[in-house]
Write a protein that holds these residues in place. Sequence first.
Motif, PDB file in Angstrom:
ATOM      1  N   LEU A   1     -26.193 -19.305  47.960  1.00 10.13           N
ATOM      2  CA  LEU A   1     -26.059 -20.407  48.893  1.00 10.13           C
ATOM      3  C   LEU A   1     -27.336 -20.555  49.711  1.00 10.13           C
ATOM      4  CD1 LEU A   1     -22.473 -19.601  50.184  1.00 10.13           C
ATOM      5  CD2 LEU A   1     -23.103 -21.224  48.382  1.00 10.13           C
ATOM      6  N   CYS A   2     -27.725 -21.801  49.983  1.00  8.04           N
ATOM      7  CA  CYS A   2     -28.939 -22.085  50.741  1.00  8.04           C
ATOM      8  C   CYS A   2     -28.660 -23.139  51.800  1.00  8.04           C
ATOM      9  CB  CYS A   2     -30.050 -22.618  49.837  1.00  8.04           C
ATOM     10  SG  CYS A   2     -30.431 -21.626  48.387  1.00  8.04           S
ATOM     11  N   ASN A   3     -29.391 -23.075  52.899  1.00  6.25           N
ATOM     12  CA  ASN A   3     -29.467 -24.183  53.842  1.00  6.25           C
ATOM     13  C   ASN A   3     -30.755 -24.941  53.560  1.00  6.25           C
ATOM     14  OD1 ASN A   3     -27.132 -24.127  55.398  1.00  6.25           O
ATOM     15  ND2 ASN A   3     -27.954 -22.679  56.885  1.00  6.25           N
ATOM     16  N   ILE A   4     -30.647 -26.253  53.353  1.00 10.99           N
ATOM     17  CA  ILE A   4     -31.817 -27.079  53.093  1.00 10.99           C
ATOM     18  C   ILE A   4     -31.844 -28.247  54.075  1.00 10.99           C
ATOM     19  CG2 ILE A   4     -31.862 -26.451  50.649  1.00 10.99           C
ATOM     20  CD1 ILE A   4     -30.666 -29.235  50.027  1.00 10.99           C
ATOM     21  N   ILE A   5     -33.001 -28.864  54.198  1.00  9.88           N
ATOM     22  CA  ILE A   5     -33.157 -30.059  55.016  1.00  9.88           C
ATOM     23  C   ILE A   5     -33.066 -31.281  54.100  1.00  9.88           C
ATOM     24  CG2 ILE A   5     -34.628 -31.338  56.607  1.00  9.88           C
ATOM     25  CD1 ILE A   5     -33.657 -28.706  57.737  1.00  9.88           C
ATOM     26  N   ALA A   6     -32.130 -32.162  54.405  1.00 15.91           N
ATOM     27  CA  ALA A   6     -31.965 -33.397  53.638  1.00 15.91           C
ATOM     28  C   ALA A   6     -31.630 -34.518  54.610  1.00 15.91           C
ATOM     29  CB  ALA A   6     -30.860 -33.252  52.590  1.00 15.91           C
ATOM     30  N   ASP A   7     -32.385 -35.601  54.533  1.00 13.45           N
ATOM     31  CA  ASP A   7     -32.187 -36.752  55.437  1.00 13.45           C
ATOM     32  C   ASP A   7     -32.239 -36.323  56.901  1.00 13.45           C
ATOM     33  OD1 ASP A   7     -31.799 -38.433  53.198  1.00 13.45           O
ATOM     34  OD2 ASP A   7     -29.677 -37.877  53.111  1.00 13.45           O
TER      35      ASP A   7
ATOM     36  N   ALA B   1     -26.999 -22.026  37.895  1.00 11.79           N
ATOM     37  CA  ALA B   1     -27.769 -21.706  36.697  1.00 11.79           C
ATOM     38  C   ALA B   1     -28.606 -22.892  36.229  1.00 11.79           C
ATOM     39  CB  ALA B   1     -26.827 -21.255  35.583  1.00 11.79           C
ATOM     40  N   ARG B   2     -28.140 -24.111  36.495  1.00  7.71           N
ATOM     41  CA  ARG B   2     -28.899 -25.287  36.044  1.00  7.71           C
ATOM     42  C   ARG B   2     -29.825 -25.852  37.105  1.00  7.71           C
ATOM     43  NH1 ARG B   2     -26.898 -30.559  36.959  1.00  7.71           N
ATOM     44  NH2 ARG B   2     -25.174 -30.644  38.442  1.00  7.71           N
ATOM     45  N   GLY B   3     -29.747 -25.323  38.331  1.00  9.99           N
ATOM     46  CA  GLY B   3     -30.594 -25.797  39.415  1.00  9.99           C
ATOM     47  C   GLY B   3     -29.823 -25.882  40.715  1.00  9.99           C
ATOM     48  N   MET B   4     -30.462 -26.449  41.729  1.00  5.59           N
ATOM     49  CA  MET B   4     -29.861 -26.492  43.060  1.00  5.59           C
ATOM     50  C   MET B   4     -29.067 -27.771  43.260  1.00  5.59           C
ATOM     51  SD  MET B   4     -31.633 -25.826  46.761  1.00  5.59           S
ATOM     52  CE  MET B   4     -32.135 -24.189  46.207  1.00  5.59           C
ATOM     53  N   VAL B   5     -27.859 -27.627  43.779  1.00  6.60           N
ATOM     54  CA  VAL B   5     -26.953 -28.741  44.030  1.00  6.60           C
ATOM     55  C   VAL B   5     -26.717 -28.853  45.533  1.00  6.60           C
ATOM     56  CG1 VAL B   5     -24.621 -29.643  43.671  1.00  6.60           C
ATOM     57  CG2 VAL B   5     -25.816 -28.483  41.801  1.00  6.60           C
TER      58      VAL B   5
ATOM     59  N   LYS C   1     -34.681 -31.378  43.603  1.00  7.43           N
ATOM     60  CA  LYS C   1     -35.904 -31.030  42.858  1.00  7.43           C
ATOM     61  C   LYS C   1     -36.875 -30.163  43.655  1.00  7.43           C
ATOM     62  CE  LYS C   1     -34.688 -33.401  39.226  1.00  7.43           C
ATOM     63  NZ  LYS C   1     -34.288 -32.700  37.987  1.00  7.43           N
ATOM     64  N   ALA C   2     -37.100 -30.483  44.920  1.00  6.77           N
ATOM     65  CA  ALA C   2     -38.080 -29.743  45.721  1.00  6.77           C
ATOM     66  C   ALA C   2     -37.479 -29.456  47.088  1.00  6.77           C
ATOM     67  CB  ALA C   2     -39.379 -30.532  45.855  1.00  6.77           C
ATOM     68  N   PRO C   3     -36.604 -28.464  47.187  1.00  7.87           N
ATOM     69  CA  PRO C   3     -35.890 -28.219  48.441  1.00  7.87           C
ATOM     70  C   PRO C   3     -36.812 -27.763  49.568  1.00  7.87           C
ATOM     71  CG  PRO C   3     -35.517 -26.429  46.885  1.00  7.87           C
ATOM     72  CD  PRO C   3     -36.228 -27.505  46.131  1.00  7.87           C
ATOM     73  N   VAL C   4     -36.514 -28.242  50.757  1.00 14.32           N
ATOM     74  CA  VAL C   4     -37.148 -27.747  51.983  1.00 14.32           C
ATOM     75  C   VAL C   4     -36.087 -26.900  52.686  1.00 14.32           C
ATOM     76  CG1 VAL C   4     -38.180 -28.336  54.198  1.00 14.32           C
ATOM     77  CG2 VAL C   4     -38.650 -29.751  52.176  1.00 14.32           C
ATOM     78  N   PHE C   5     -36.366 -25.627  52.861  1.00 11.02           N
ATOM     79  CA  PHE C   5     -35.341 -24.706  53.330  1.00 11.02           C
ATOM     80  C   PHE C   5     -35.240 -24.694  54.850  1.00 11.02           C
ATOM     81  CE2 PHE C   5     -36.550 -23.011  49.158  1.00 11.02           C
ATOM     82  CZ  PHE C   5     -35.308 -22.984  48.561  1.00 11.02           C
TER      83      PHE C   5
ATOM     84  N   GLY D   1     -34.690 -15.625  53.543  1.00  9.57           N
ATOM     85  CA  GLY D   1     -34.320 -16.660  52.580  1.00  9.57           C
ATOM     86  C   GLY D   1     -34.883 -16.358  51.204  1.00  9.57           C
ATOM     87  N   PRO D   2     -34.905 -17.353  50.330  1.00  7.00           N
ATOM     88  CA  PRO D   2     -34.468 -18.721  50.588  1.00  7.00           C
ATOM     89  C   PRO D   2     -32.955 -18.899  50.547  1.00  7.00           C
ATOM     90  CG  PRO D   2     -35.250 -18.536  48.343  1.00  7.00           C
ATOM     91  CD  PRO D   2     -35.519 -17.212  48.979  1.00  7.00           C
ATOM     92  N   CYS D   3     -32.238 -17.917  49.946  1.00  4.68           N
ATOM     93  CA  CYS D   3     -30.796 -18.083  49.761  1.00  4.68           C
ATOM     94  C   CYS D   3     -30.069 -16.815  50.176  1.00  4.68           C
ATOM     95  CB  CYS D   3     -30.478 -18.425  48.301  1.00  4.68           C
ATOM     96  SG  CYS D   3     -30.886 -17.096  47.157  1.00  4.68           S
ATOM     97  N   ILE D   4     -28.763 -16.950  50.322  1.00  5.40           N
ATOM     98  CA  ILE D   4     -27.873 -15.807  50.514  1.00  5.40           C
ATOM     99  C   ILE D   4     -27.080 -15.614  49.234  1.00  5.40           C
ATOM    100  CG2 ILE D   4     -25.885 -14.903  51.770  1.00  5.40           C
ATOM    101  CD1 ILE D   4     -26.789 -16.581  54.178  1.00  5.40           C
ATOM    102  N   VAL D   5     -27.108 -14.415  48.707  1.00  3.37           N
ATOM    103  CA  VAL D   5     -26.289 -14.072  47.540  1.00  3.37           C
ATOM    104  C   VAL D   5     -25.043 -13.367  48.057  1.00  3.37           C
ATOM    105  CG1 VAL D   5     -26.159 -12.734  45.413  1.00  3.37           C
ATOM    106  CG2 VAL D   5     -28.270 -13.907  46.016  1.00  3.37           C
TER     107      VAL D   5
END
Length: 277
Positions: free
Chosen positions: A3-9, A19-23, A59-63, A181-185
Motif C-alpha cells: 500500500l502507498c500514499n500518493i499525491i493525485a489532484d 503485480a501489474r502496476g500501481m492502482v 504511471k509516475a507516482p508522486v509519493f 517508503g515508498p510503500c507499506i507491505v
Amino acid sequence: MKLCNIIADGEIHLAIDTARGMVDATAAGFAGNMDGVIRGGGMDELSGIAMDESLPLVKAPVFANVVNKTGKLVCVGLNYRAHAAGIHMKLPEYPILFSKFDNALVPAGTDVTLPPWESSYDYEAELVIVMGKTAWNVSPEEAKNCIFGYTCGNDFSLRDAQMRSGQWLIGKTMPGFGPCGPCIVTADSFDPERGKNVRSYVNGVLRQNGSTADMIFSCARIVSYASKYIRLEPGDLIFTGTPSGVALEEQEKVWLKPGDLVDVYIEDIGTLTNRLV
C-alpha cells in the motif's frame, strides 16, 4: 499487499502496488485512507480493487508520507551484530531506544536538506515497523499481532552531534532525517525473521549489504520491549537499526554531501530514494 500514499489532484490518495502496476484505490472509489486501513478497516475492499484488471495504472507516482498523520518515530540503535562490530561496540543486552521528531518523516522522492554548518552526514538503511494496534506492556507473542506492516527507512545521521553525549537526539532528528517508503507491505506477506536483504547505495555504489537475519533483537522483541515504556499506537513507526557499511565504520570516512542520491533497498518491499541538497 503493498500500500502507498500518493499525491493525485493535489490530494493524498491511497494506492495499491499490484503485480501489474500501481492502482489508485481512492480514484477507484475507496473511501478510506491509510490511517484507517492501518487500524483495521477496508482490507477486503482493497483486495477486490487490487484484482480488478480493468482499472488504469498510475504511471509516475508522486509519493506522500506512508502515514497520513505522523505519530511517534521510535528508533533502535546497534541492532545488527556486524554493525556493532564495525564500530567496536559491545552487543547491547536490551534494545537501545531513541526518537526523531515528526518533521523528520518525509516521503520517498523528497529532497533532504543538509545544513551547511555541519558536515558528518551519514546514511542508515533500515527496516521500519508500522504499528497496527495499541501496544502497552505486551509480550513478544502479542507484539506480532500489533504490527500492521513494514516499510523502508533511512535513519540519516549527523555523527559529530550524535557523539557529543550519550543522548543521540540532535544527531538524528534534523528535518527530513527519517524518510520512509515508498510503500507499506502488510505483515501477512512479509516475515523479517526469514532474513530479508537490506542494502543502501550512494550514487549507485553499494555501501551496505546486510540481512535482517543479523538483527540482535527481532521486531517482536523490539515492540514488546518498547511497549513497556512507550505506549505505541496505530501508525507509529519504529526504525529497527542498520546493517554494517555506514560511513562511520570507515577508516577514511566519506560523508554524504549535497547532490548525493541515496537508495535504500529491502527485499520484498522496494526501494526508497532521496536526493540530498
